[in-house]
Enzyme design. Structure first.
Site, PDB file in Angstrom:
ATOM      1  N   SER A 216     -54.826   9.450  17.184  1.00 28.17           N
ATOM      2  CA  SER A 216     -53.731  10.347  17.541  1.00 28.17           C
ATOM      3  C   SER A 216     -53.939  10.971  18.925  1.00 28.17           C
ATOM      4  O   SER A 216     -54.040  10.254  19.924  1.00 28.17           O
ATOM      5  CB  SER A 216     -53.581  11.417  16.451  1.00 28.17           C
ATOM      6  OG  SER A 216     -52.400  12.167  16.635  1.00 28.17           O
TER       7      SER A 216
ATOM      8  N   HIS B  21     -49.866   6.346  17.095  1.00 30.11           N
ATOM      9  CA  HIS B  21     -48.658   6.535  16.288  1.00 30.11           C
ATOM     10  C   HIS B  21     -47.770   7.597  16.929  1.00 30.11           C
ATOM     11  O   HIS B  21     -48.233   8.376  17.778  1.00 30.11           O
ATOM     12  CB  HIS B  21     -49.020   6.951  14.858  1.00 30.11           C
ATOM     13  CG  HIS B  21     -49.741   8.269  14.753  1.00 30.11           C
ATOM     14  ND1 HIS B  21     -49.118   9.478  14.894  1.00 30.11           N
ATOM     15  CD2 HIS B  21     -51.046   8.538  14.528  1.00 30.11           C
ATOM     16  CE1 HIS B  21     -49.983  10.442  14.754  1.00 30.11           C
ATOM     17  NE2 HIS B  21     -51.179   9.910  14.545  1.00 30.11           N
TER      18      HIS B  21
END
Length: 259
Positions: A105, A128
């Site tokens: 992330s 993501h």
């Protein structure tokens, strides 16, 4: 005895190797990056308000010549992670990052923010889309806000690594990689092949690379090259004074002696 018990409680052993005086500062980012909200005490966290003063002190400390960033994080607060990334990218001193275990992330831009980056063979990085937690009013402005925050991450990663914005977006919105989610899992070589990370390696490689980027080591290497060049020039001058050409072979010299 009190000190040994305290060390045993905190580190699991009574005797630890002493760190010598070094010009390299080790910065550790583990667990979840805590930002404006305090997380549960059960979570392993790295608080950004602890890292920012360290980075400020590193920049002002003349004894510190380089920084190695050890990463094993699941991500966390977006703005806190970007703040850490921007500070690392703006340091005037050489920096090297090492992804161990995971750099997921918001850990992706942190890993890419240094001058050079490594990832362990078995370490993973998950790319993501960003998300907001809690109650958010579902209006178009909310989605515009999410898009702008996402663009900040995409631009930062593309500017500080070899991956393009288009390819990073493809990885971010990939379907089928994650169960019930969108994104891509990159393991070791995959992160290098995509251009996010520079090289697969471990601690020794990271430290050696950081040493090569430090001014004193660069100066020593340049001085060594200059000394070698000067030595070669001196040898050529001696050969010319002795009547031997620089490219004259050993056999030709021996033949002249025999004559």
């Amino acid at each position: 005895m009190q000190q040994q018990l305290q060390t045993l409680k905190q580190l699991g052993q009574t005797n630890i190797p002493q760190q010598p005086n070094t010009d390299i500062h080790s910065l550790t980012i583990v667990g979840q990056i805590e930002g404006h909200r305090v997380l549960s005490p059960k979570n392993k966290t790295t608080k950004y308000e602890h890292l920012i003063p360290q980075l400020t002190a590193i920049e002002q400390n003349p004894k510190i010549k380089g920084v190695i960033v050890n990463l094993n994080t699941v991500g966390g607060d977006i703005e806190a992670g970007l703040a850490i990334s921007e500070m690392l990218a703006s340091l005037s001193k050489p920096t090297v990052s090492l992804v161990l275990g995971g750099g997921h992330s918001i850990g992706v831009p942190i890993a890419a923010s240094t001058d050079y980056s490594f990832i362990a063979k078995t370490a993973t990085m998950i790319v993501h889309p960003i998300r907001l937690t809690g109650k958010v009013i579902g209006v178009p402005q909310t989605y515009d806000y999410l898009d702008k925050m996402q663009e900040r991450i995409i631009k930062f990663v593309s500017q500080n690594s070899a991956i393009t914005e288009e390819r990073f977006k493809e990885l971010m919105f990939e379907t089928g990689e994650l169960v019930r989610d969108v994104g891509t899992v990159l393991i070791g070589d995959d992160a290098v092949n995509e251009g996010i990370i520079n090289e697969v390696g471990g601690l020794s490689q990271a430290i050696n690379k950081l040493r090569s980027l430090m001014p004193e080591d660069q100066q020593n290497n340049q001085q060594g090259q200059q000394n070698n060049q000067q030595q070669m020039q001196n040898n050529n001058q001696q050969q010319q004074q002795m009547g031997v050409k620089p490219r004259q072979g050993v056999i030709e010299a021996l033949e002249e002696d025999n004559q």
